[in-house]
Enzyme design. Structure first.
Site, PDB file in Angstrom:
ATOM      1  N   GLU A 441       0.866  -1.172   0.324  1.00 35.59           N
ATOM      2  CA  GLU A 441      -0.069  -0.231  -0.003  1.00 35.59           C
ATOM      3  C   GLU A 441       0.638   1.395   0.295  1.00 35.59           C
ATOM      4  O   GLU A 441       0.657   2.408   0.923  1.00 35.59           O
ATOM      5  CB  GLU A 441      -1.316  -0.163   1.217  1.00 35.59           C
ATOM      6  CG  GLU A 441      -2.413  -0.122   0.996  1.00 35.59           C
ATOM      7  CD  GLU A 441      -2.551  -0.351  -0.530  1.00 35.59           C
ATOM      8  OE1 GLU A 441      -2.535   0.883  -0.981  1.00 35.59           O
ATOM      9  OE2 GLU A 441      -3.306  -1.316  -0.918  1.00 35.59           O
TER      10      GLU A 441
HETATM   11  C1  FAD Z   1       3.213  -9.835   0.065  1.00 33.20           C
HETATM   12  C2  FAD Z   1       2.380  -8.709  -0.922  1.00 33.20           C
HETATM   13  C3  FAD Z   1       1.013  -8.579  -1.109  1.00 33.20           C
HETATM   14  C4  FAD Z   1       0.703  -7.439  -1.177  1.00 33.20           C
HETATM   15  N1  FAD Z   1      -0.330  -7.297  -2.132  1.00 33.20           N
HETATM   16  C5  FAD Z   1      -0.308  -6.160  -3.448  1.00 33.20           C
HETATM   17  C6  FAD Z   1      -1.878  -5.784  -3.949  1.00 33.20           C
HETATM   18  O1  FAD Z   1      -2.773  -7.139  -3.821  1.00 33.20           O
HETATM   19  N2  FAD Z   1      -2.142  -5.558  -5.448  1.00 33.20           N
HETATM   20  C7  FAD Z   1      -0.803  -5.202  -5.903  1.00 33.20           C
HETATM   21  O2  FAD Z   1      -1.185  -3.900  -6.609  1.00 33.20           O
HETATM   22  N3  FAD Z   1       0.198  -4.429  -5.344  1.00 33.20           N
HETATM   23  C8  FAD Z   1       0.584  -5.898  -3.878  1.00 33.20           C
HETATM   24  N4  FAD Z   1       1.802  -5.464  -3.262  1.00 33.20           N
HETATM   25  C9  FAD Z   1       2.988  -4.703  -3.765  1.00 33.20           C
HETATM   26  C10 FAD Z   1       3.185  -3.501  -2.782  1.00 33.20           C
HETATM   27  O3  FAD Z   1       2.182  -2.603  -2.934  1.00 33.20           O
HETATM   28  C11 FAD Z   1       4.526  -2.782  -3.769  1.00 33.20           C
HETATM   29  O4  FAD Z   1       5.853  -4.426  -3.277  1.00 33.20           O
HETATM   30  C12 FAD Z   1       4.165  -1.783  -3.190  1.00 33.20           C
HETATM   31  O5  FAD Z   1       3.905  -0.783  -3.146  1.00 33.20           O
HETATM   32  C13 FAD Z   1       6.485  -1.176  -3.256  1.00 33.20           C
HETATM   33  O6  FAD Z   1       6.636  -1.016  -4.241  1.00 33.20           O
HETATM   34  P1  FAD Z   1       8.036  -2.148  -5.246  1.00 33.20           P
HETATM   35  O7  FAD Z   1       7.740  -3.371  -4.978  1.00 33.20           O
HETATM   36  O8  FAD Z   1       7.631  -2.800  -6.963  1.00 33.20           O
HETATM   37  O9  FAD Z   1       8.910  -1.444  -5.422  1.00 33.20           O
HETATM   38  P2  FAD Z   1       9.560  -0.228  -5.472  1.00 33.20           P
HETATM   39  O10 FAD Z   1       8.996   0.643  -5.857  1.00 33.20           O
HETATM   40  O11 FAD Z   1      11.002  -0.770  -6.296  1.00 33.20           O
HETATM   41  O12 FAD Z   1      10.676   0.421  -4.404  1.00 33.20           O
HETATM   42  C14 FAD Z   1      11.840  -0.034  -3.577  1.00 33.20           C
HETATM   43  C15 FAD Z   1      12.222   0.699  -2.712  1.00 33.20           C
HETATM   44  O13 FAD Z   1      12.454   2.051  -3.212  1.00 33.20           O
HETATM   45  C16 FAD Z   1      11.611   3.477  -2.575  1.00 33.20           C
HETATM   46  N5  FAD Z   1      10.946   4.440  -4.066  1.00 33.20           N
HETATM   47  C17 FAD Z   1      10.712   4.197  -4.466  1.00 33.20           C
HETATM   48  N6  FAD Z   1      10.220   5.380  -5.115  1.00 33.20           N
HETATM   49  C18 FAD Z   1      10.547   6.131  -4.740  1.00 33.20           C
HETATM   50  C19 FAD Z   1      10.811   7.637  -4.667  1.00 33.20           C
HETATM   51  N7  FAD Z   1      10.574   8.045  -5.852  1.00 33.20           N
HETATM   52  N8  FAD Z   1      11.335   8.110  -3.031  1.00 33.20           N
HETATM   53  C20 FAD Z   1      11.543   7.979  -2.305  1.00 33.20           C
HETATM   54  N9  FAD Z   1      11.799   6.007  -2.481  1.00 33.20           N
HETATM   55  C21 FAD Z   1      11.719   5.623  -3.333  1.00 33.20           C
HETATM   56  C22 FAD Z   1      10.422   2.901  -1.959  1.00 33.20           C
HETATM   57  O14 FAD Z   1      10.345   3.002  -0.592  1.00 33.20           O
HETATM   58  C23 FAD Z   1      10.654   1.302  -1.591  1.00 33.20           C
HETATM   59  O15 FAD Z   1      11.766   1.223  -0.512  1.00 33.20           O
HETATM   60  C24 FAD Z   1       1.842  -6.542  -2.411  1.00 33.20           C
HETATM   61  C25 FAD Z   1       3.626  -6.804  -2.242  1.00 33.20           C
HETATM   62  C26 FAD Z   1       3.795  -7.870  -1.865  1.00 33.20           C
HETATM   63  C27 FAD Z   1       5.379  -8.376  -1.289  1.00 33.20           C
END
Ligand code: FAD
Length: 597
Positions: A441
């Protein structure tokens, strides 16, 4: 086996004494929510969570979900029946509109129930939790036809919901998403693409699953301005409402993950699946934000919930485990050693979790009531203030309650020494389960940026100024009350630090945005500490009043007052450190060249 008892009494103190629910009975749905009815509803909910959900938590973690060779997903033993007990009990539609089969009760009751559900079984609670978010999005942005097709079934719990945003190459930066939507010429679209990490993406609990999916209509602009929202049912719905053919969407695999094993986290393949536009073309993120905001608050509640259940188990263990003697002489000389709860360091740990839990619960109740005002009030000014409040507090509730929820799960695990590291005690599960709340989220760093980058300056800072004025006025009104001095003075100091930090951003972050980025997480926590301090001051005032009434609750109110003082003495001072960090700016954070890492 871990223990859990839903904190109904604490909630009733909040709803009767701190934010009296009767004050709101001009809002639709509140007239039926008399204190007695509310208590009876919550006692029933507590029973379901304690007796049905909680006993499945550890076994659900150990067993996990299974994807079968035909692509279907089976949830852990007992989950299906527990979910059925939840939906037939009417919990899904507790606060949903009556026209779609809901009970129309205040949504704050649902928020409270979410805490009980998430403490007792976080993984299981996510299936209905996501459904409620999808219901909210469809109510606000669905067409009348979509509402008639989906909402009654979702409200009764026979169909569940999901949210599909994330793709392999984009999580935070949704502007890059590739899933495409091609018009079929009959008003529907063919949706193709891969979504990952989709919670509750497939399972065996409901006849149908209603996926809300972000996709890009062919020819739409690049970036976030070209994203639309679609409703894509797992099983197509015939005109008469019966279930028809299977749609072109399936679970490709399940993720193997650190926690919430009982929740199916799916890779979802959309192969020309039939979907229908929800809301306006290219305004999908706006529509999805209804679900995301609901989910962010619910995730904050999950953080608090893990802190609460971990705390309850740590207390039980600390009263039982015999190690060492009290620093002031044996307290249980007839036993081979004293229980560890006599040790100040153990007390410090337990008190800090308790002080957080009670303030966090007050915060979610206050936020839940504001959500009701924002959605139900007919008074424009009142509604606008509540909407402002919701915007401001959503990142705080999500980010702060989950960061501290995880920290507290670790602290509670620490009370068990080595036994906390052994799976059968269940403490390890609380830590593993709590961890995801900081990530999904919108990772917490993103929540902090949302607060600092978007929410502070919105409408010329109207929301934050209203909050400052409210807390300032409360401090002033109660400044002369000797019995509240121990709460008001630290709160005033914390508020001062928050105001200074806000001013510092206004003066130093416009020209140098890295200053905002480098200080955002500290600011979010500074904000959270002040809000929780405000909650404690309000609780202290209510506890003094209850105590003065002399109705046999003095001991309980004394415990409240003491826990609040602990917060003010041991936790509130963090605001000074946060302010000091923020005002150093981004220079040392950003100075090293990338190669130096
Ligand atoms: C168990 C689980 C359940 C989930 N359920 C859902 C679901 O039901 N539906 C759905 O759509 N998604 C779901 N997700 C996805 C989840 O919402 C994303 O993993 C999350 O939003 C982060 O995206 P990412 O993993 O691509 O990380 P990234 O976007 O690659 O981010 C990696 C890191 O970089 C930081 N970062 C990235 N951009 C910036 C910025 N501009 N400024 C500062 N810091 C930054 C982030 O804070 C993070 O720490 C789920 C994930 C998991 C693991």
């Amino acid at each position: 086996m871990p223990v859990y008892k839903a904190p109904v009494e604490d909630v009733m103190f909040l709803l009767n004494d701190v934010f009296p629910i009767e004050r709101y009975n001009n809002l639709p749905g509140f007239a039926d929510a008399t204190p007695d009815t509310v208590e009876a509803i919550l006692a029933e909910g507590a029973k379901l969570c304690e007796e049905v959900f909680a006993p499945l938590n550890l076994s659900g973690d150990q067993e996990g979900c299974t994807r079968n060779p035909d692509g279907s997903v089976t949830t852990p033993k007992g989950f299906k029946e527990a979910y059925e007990a939840y939906s037939t009990g009417g919990w899904m539609g507790l606060a949903a509109p009556e026209e779609y089969g809901g009970q129309g009760l205040p949504s704050v009751l649902n928020t409270i129930m979410q805490e009980f559900v998430s403490s007792s079984n976080l993984a299981l609670g996510m299936y209905p939790g996501l459904t409620q978010g999808a219901i909210a999005a469809l109510i606000e942005h669905g067409t009348e036809e979509q509402k008639q097709i989906y909402l009654p079934k979702m409200t009764e719990g026979t169909w569940t919901g999901t949210m599909n945003l994330t793709e392999p190459h984009c999580g935070t930066d949704l502007g890059m998403l590739k899933t495409k939507a091609v018009p079929n010429g009959d008003g529907s679209y063919a949706i193709s693409g891969t979504k990952i990490f989709i919670s509750a993406g497939d399972h065996d609990m409901a006849e149908n699953i209603v996926h809300l999916v972000l996709a890009r209509i062919e020819g739409a602009p690049a970036g976030t301005k070209g994203i639309s929202l679609f409703v894509v049912p797992k099983v197509l719905v015939n005109e008469d409402g019966s279930l028809g053919e299977r749609n072109g969407v399936s679970c490709g695999s399940l993720e193997h993950k650190m926690g919430i094993h009982g929740n199916a986290t799916c890779v979802m393949n959309y192969d020309g699946a039939k979907g229908w536009l929800v809301g306006q073309e290219n305004r999908g993120l706006n529509a999805m934000f209804v679900m995301m905001n609901e989910a962010r608050l619910a995730v904050g509640v999950q953080g608090l919930a893990q802190s609460e259940v971990a705390y309850q188990n740590a207390v039980a263990y600390a009263k039982d485990r015999l190690q060492g003697r009290s620093l002031t002489g044996a307290k249980y000389p007839d036993k081979p050693a004293d229980p560890i709860i006599v040790h100040p360091d153990v007390r410090r740990t337990l008190m800090s979790i308790k002080a957080f839990n009670e303030a966090g619960r007050a915060l979610i109740v206050w936020t839940g009531l504001n959500s009701d005002i924002a959605h139900r009030s007919s008074d424009d000014t009142q509604r606008q203030t509540a909407e402002d409040y919701m915007g401001l507090m959503t990142p705080v509730v999500k980010g702060v309650l989950t960061d501290l929820g995880f920290d507290n799960a670790v602290k509670a695990q620490q009370m068990f020494g080595g036994h906390g590291y052994i799976e059968e005690w269940g403490m390890s599960q609380f830590v593993r389960d709590a961890r995801i709340t900081q990530i999904y989220e919108g990772a917490n760093g993103i929540q902090a940026m949302d607060l600092v980058g978007r929410k502070l300056g919105k409408d010329g800072g109207r929301a934050v100024m209203t909050f400052f004025n409210e807390v300032g006025a409360f401090c002033q009104e109660n400044a002369g009350d000797e019995s509240l001095k121990a709460y008001i003075a630290p709160l005033q100091q914390g508020l001062g630090h928050l105001q200074q930090a806000t001013m510092w951003f206004m003066q130093n972050a416009m020209a140098k945005p890295d200053n905002a980025g480098a200080g955002a997480t500290d600011y979010m926590h500074l904000f959270g500490t002040v809000v929780m301090g405000y909650m404690w001051a309000k609780m202290a005032k209510a506890a003094q009043t209850r105590k003065a009434e002399g109705n046999g609750v003095a001991d309980k109110m004394d415990a409240k007052l003491l826990t609040g003082r602990f917060f003010m003495e041991r936790m509130m001072p963090e605001t000074a450190t946060r302010l000091a960090r923020i005002t150093t700016g981004a220079d040392t954070t950003m100075a090293l060249p990338v190669e130096a890492f």
